[in-house]
Design an enzyme around this catalytic site. Structure first.
Site, PDB file in Angstrom:
ATOM      1  N   CYS A   2       7.512   6.370 -15.311  1.00 29.25           N
ATOM      2  CA  CYS A   2       8.201   7.594 -15.681  1.00 29.25           C
ATOM      3  C   CYS A   2       9.342   7.281 -16.633  1.00 29.25           C
ATOM      4  O   CYS A   2       9.686   6.126 -16.863  1.00 29.25           O
ATOM      5  CB  CYS A   2       8.759   8.299 -14.439  1.00 29.25           C
ATOM      6  SG  CYS A   2       7.498   8.675 -13.191  1.00 29.25           S
ATOM      7  N   ARG A  49       6.810  12.316 -16.308  1.00 26.32           N
ATOM      8  CA  ARG A  49       6.069  11.817 -15.149  1.00 26.32           C
ATOM      9  C   ARG A  49       4.748  11.167 -15.520  1.00 26.32           C
ATOM     10  O   ARG A  49       3.943  11.745 -16.249  1.00 26.32           O
ATOM     11  CB  ARG A  49       5.811  12.977 -14.175  1.00 26.32           C
ATOM     12  CG  ARG A  49       5.183  12.548 -12.857  1.00 26.32           C
ATOM     13  CD  ARG A  49       4.916  13.745 -11.976  1.00 26.32           C
ATOM     14  NE  ARG A  49       4.429  13.330 -10.653  1.00 26.32           N
ATOM     15  CZ  ARG A  49       3.789  14.117  -9.812  1.00 26.32           C
ATOM     16  NH1 ARG A  49       3.552  15.381 -10.147  1.00 26.32           N
ATOM     17  NH2 ARG A  49       3.379  13.669  -8.646  1.00 26.32           N
ATOM     18  N   LEU A  50       4.559   9.963 -15.013  1.00 23.09           N
ATOM     19  CA  LEU A  50       3.263   9.292 -14.983  1.00 23.09           C
ATOM     20  C   LEU A  50       2.922   9.166 -13.507  1.00 23.09           C
ATOM     21  O   LEU A  50       3.524   8.378 -12.785  1.00 23.09           O
ATOM     22  CB  LEU A  50       3.325   7.921 -15.652  1.00 23.09           C
ATOM     23  CG  LEU A  50       2.017   7.134 -15.796  1.00 23.09           C
ATOM     24  CD1 LEU A  50       1.012   7.892 -16.648  1.00 23.09           C
ATOM     25  CD2 LEU A  50       2.277   5.755 -16.383  1.00 23.09           C
ATOM     26  N   LEU A  53       1.291   8.772  -7.034  1.00 23.42           N
ATOM     27  CA  LEU A  53       1.334   9.217  -5.647  1.00 23.42           C
ATOM     28  C   LEU A  53       1.685  10.701  -5.621  1.00 23.42           C
ATOM     29  O   LEU A  53       2.500  11.158  -6.412  1.00 23.42           O
ATOM     30  CB  LEU A  53       2.388   8.431  -4.850  1.00 23.42           C
ATOM     31  CG  LEU A  53       2.157   6.916  -4.718  1.00 23.42           C
ATOM     32  CD1 LEU A  53       3.415   6.250  -4.207  1.00 23.42           C
ATOM     33  CD2 LEU A  53       0.983   6.620  -3.806  1.00 23.42           C
ATOM     34  N   GLY A  76       9.865   4.448 -11.164  1.00 19.66           N
ATOM     35  CA  GLY A  76       9.470   3.232 -10.459  1.00 19.66           C
ATOM     36  C   GLY A  76       8.534   3.476  -9.301  1.00 19.66           C
ATOM     37  O   GLY A  76       7.905   4.530  -9.185  1.00 19.66           O
ATOM     38  N   ASP A  99       6.909   8.637  -2.890  1.00 26.03           N
ATOM     39  CA  ASP A  99       7.957   7.671  -2.563  1.00 26.03           C
ATOM     40  C   ASP A  99       9.328   8.167  -3.023  1.00 26.03           C
ATOM     41  O   ASP A  99      10.359   7.731  -2.502  1.00 26.03           O
ATOM     42  CB  ASP A  99       7.642   6.290  -3.162  1.00 26.03           C
ATOM     43  CG  ASP A  99       7.408   6.305  -4.664  1.00 26.03           C
ATOM     44  OD1 ASP A  99       7.258   7.397  -5.243  1.00 26.03           O
ATOM     45  OD2 ASP A  99       7.357   5.219  -5.273  1.00 26.03           O
ATOM     46  N   ILE A 287      -6.489 -10.720 -23.685  1.00 28.20           N
ATOM     47  CA  ILE A 287      -6.376 -10.798 -25.139  1.00 28.20           C
ATOM     48  C   ILE A 287      -6.688 -12.225 -25.572  1.00 28.20           C
ATOM     49  O   ILE A 287      -6.329 -13.191 -24.892  1.00 28.20           O
ATOM     50  CB  ILE A 287      -4.977 -10.374 -25.633  1.00 28.20           C
ATOM     51  CG1 ILE A 287      -4.960 -10.318 -27.170  1.00 28.20           C
ATOM     52  CG2 ILE A 287      -3.876 -11.273 -25.090  1.00 28.20           C
ATOM     53  CD1 ILE A 287      -3.744  -9.611 -27.745  1.00 28.20           C
ATOM     54  N   SER A 359       0.324  -7.715 -13.044  1.00 30.81           N
ATOM     55  CA  SER A 359       0.560  -8.819 -13.969  1.00 30.81           C
ATOM     56  C   SER A 359       1.345  -9.916 -13.257  1.00 30.81           C
ATOM     57  O   SER A 359       1.975  -9.671 -12.225  1.00 30.81           O
ATOM     58  CB  SER A 359       1.319  -8.311 -15.204  1.00 30.81           C
ATOM     59  OG  SER A 359       1.382  -9.289 -16.213  1.00 30.81           O
TER      60      SER A 359
END
Length: 590
Positions: A2, A49-50, A53, A76, A99, A287, A359
């Site tokens: 976000c 917003r991404l 949940l 986060g 969350d 990559i 990652s």
């Protein structure tokens, strides 16, 4: 992930249109929706917003608690939110499953002591109307960014500097001391930014503002321990293996699929293995670099095939350097990490298939995987009786060693004076390595001194910034399970002899994967995420890029200095100059 923005106006009214513009500038961080809230005349929050949940409107932000007294704009993930919710449900009437709501409940019950209980990656703003207090908070390691602009009348905050630019109260004035710092470090070190009166909130810190007085104070809420406990190797391997596996599983919580970056190194391969072990089948993304024997897409495919996982790859070549034109928009503060373009490219690939990936950042810092860590350890733990005896009387010159290892084209005071026009010499710090010195811990062992510097100066200021901006520019969230507070606390409490082997690579991590990956992977030496040096050494390309330099035109950098660098076979300083040139042209050139 976000984007968060906000404006606190000491005497006037917050302009909601400016909040909207700031949200629009951060739309890449949250393309699933946005919201603004004028909490009162003087306080406004915004959010893009991404969603992962509670995908419906109950998870939308800015969000208030049940009494509407406490508001939050949160960027986060809280990875232990389910466990915290179980503890809090008798104290709070939960309306949704996000969350973010757990964060509000935790604050209502524990106040800022909640920071001792939450685990995750986060940057958030929280306003408590009943106390007239604003809190800005950043996670333990600095995974998520938070910037703020402060003067006598305004506090403006945002996930990225471009959000702050949308407010008329922001004064766009370069900080030339930060300009000089950039050439020393490859980034502008916290709490400074490239702009005057504009700051980064430091990792593991929170800022508190009293809106009645407009006074602020900052507090560090977490520190790495510096104990030296000895522990049985087998016991340590088992304990840290459990911590890592639990971290990977908590990072996998989402209402949408989670993928994984995969390089074929120990770190990303361990994550892929642990996901597969626990019945996840993530898509993996890699990559490679054309005409390079060590190209990591080959090793990534070995791991993916071995684990039965789908692998997608993209290949960088000499034309990929043209992405340099896009980098100032991605990184709205200059950053000269050599992998800014490859990280952007693999993020671009992954976003075609998933909204989030895992990652391996943090593994080298924890387990001692970097070559400079090995070099420093070997220097102070030589083999043979006489060299060992001599080393006992030689105090480690950690600062000089580390500054040289990090420089990628060394700039000391003399070099800065040679590059800059005389009227800019006043901005050069007397101690150009002030930031490294600030984080030097002489009481630690030589290895742990370097590890600590890596956590605070390399990972926290360079690596995590690179990953956040490159991924979020593509609306992709990157989760980093090695950056688990419990894991790092255990490592820094433990005598290094229990987790570090001079003749091996990341001993504790290798023990987790040695029976589960191909032998060719286990035998690999550490390889940074950079590509071949030749990829960056086309002098003709640099000449074309810098032939109409705005830095030269504005009489900041000497043309003769650039010409001298281009006359050499290659000098990494030219990369730093080019990155700054592109940034300056986009954001500062008048």
């Amino acid at each position: 992930m976000c984007g968060i923005v906000g404006h606190i106006n000491k005497h006037g009214k917050v302009d909601e249109a400016e909040l909207e513009l700031a949200c629009l500038s951060l739309q890449h961080r949250g393309p699933d929706g946005h919201g603004t809230e004028l909490i009162n005349d003087r306080v406004g929050f915004g959010h893009t917003r991404l969603s992962f949940l509670d995908l419906g409107q109950q998870g939308a932000q800015p969000m208030a608690n049940n009494s509407k007294e406490v508001w939050v704009s949160f960027n986060g993930e809280i990875y232990n939110y389910i466990e915290l919710k179980e503890k809090l449900k008798e104290h709070y009437d939960f309306q949704g499953a996000s969350d973010t709501e757990v964060l509000l409940a935790a604050y209502e019950h524990w106040g800022m002591e909640m920071l001792q209980k939450i685990k995750g990656m986060f940057a958030f703003a929280l306003f408590d109307q009943s106390k007239s207090k604003l809190y800005l908070v950043r996670d333990h390691f600095g995974i998520k960014p938070l910037y703020y602009y402060l003067n006598e009348e305004h506090l403006i905050f945002a996930s990225e500097l471009k959000g702050i630019h949308q407010f008329k109260a922001f004064k766009k004035e370069l900080d030339y001391t930060s300009f000089c710092d950039y050439f020393v470090y490859r980034y502008v070190p916290s709490p400074k930014t490239i702009w005057q009166n504009t700051f980064k909130l430091k990792p593991a810190h929170f800022l508190e503002m009293d809106l009645n007085t407009f006074e602020i104070k900052q507090e560090e809420y977490w520190q790495l321990p510096d104990d030296n406990e000895k522990i049985n190797e087998k016991e340590l391997v088992e304990e840290l293996g459990g911590v890592l596996e639990n971290s990977v599983l908590s990072h996998a919580r989402a209402d949408v699929p989670i993928g994984s970056f995969l390089s074929g190194g120990y770190d990303s391969s361990a994550i892929a293995y642990l996901l597969k072990k626990n019945n996840y089948k993530p898509k993996t993304f890699s990559i490679g670099f054309s005409n390079w024997q060590k190209s990591e897409d080959y090793f990534a495919k070995l791991v993916a095939d071995h684990l039965g996982l789908e692998n997608k790859k993209t290949i960088a070549d000499e034309n990929s350097l043209n992405y340099i034109e896009k980098m100032p928009e991605v990184y709205d503060e200059p950053i000269a990490d050599i992998s800014i373009i490859p990280t952007y490219m693999v993020s671009q690939l992954a976003r075609k298939y998933v909204k989030a990936v895992m990652s391996g950042e943090g593994a080298d810092e924890a387990f001692g995987g970097y070559h400079w860590q090995k070099e420093f350890y070997a220097k102070h733990h030589p083999k043979g009786f006489l060299p060992q005896l001599k080393s006992l009387f030689n105090k480690p010159d950690t600062l000089s060693f580390y500054a040289n290892a990090m420089s990628m084209g060394n700039f000391d005071r003399e070099e800065l004076r040679a590059m800059l026009q005389p009227n800019f010499h006043q901005y050069i710090a007397k101690d150009v390595h002030w930031f490294y010195r600030k984080h030097l811990k002489p009481r630690l062992s030589p290895l742990k001194q370097i590890q600590y510097l890596d956590v605070k100066c390399f990972m926290g200021e360079l690596v995590l910034v690179k990953v956040d901006r490159a991924s979020m520019a593509n609306s992709l969230e990157v989760r980093v399970p090695f950056l688990d507070r419990e894991l790092f606390e255990k490592i820094f409490k433990t005598n290094e002899q229990s987790y570090y082997k001079q003749d091996g690579t990341k001993f504790v991590l290798k023990e987790q994967i040695k029976d589960h990956l191909p032998p060719e992977i286990l035998a690999r030496n550490k390889q940074g995420f950079v590509g071949p040096d030749s990829y960056y050494m086309n002098k003709e390309w640099y000449q074309n890029q810098l032939k109409n330099s705005k830095l030269v035109h504005d009489q900041i950098i000497k043309a003769s200095y650039i010409d001298a660098l281009l006359a050499k076979d290659y000098d990494w300083r030219i990369w730093k100059i080019l990155v700054m040139e592109k940034w300056y042209t986009r954001w500062a050139y008048q």
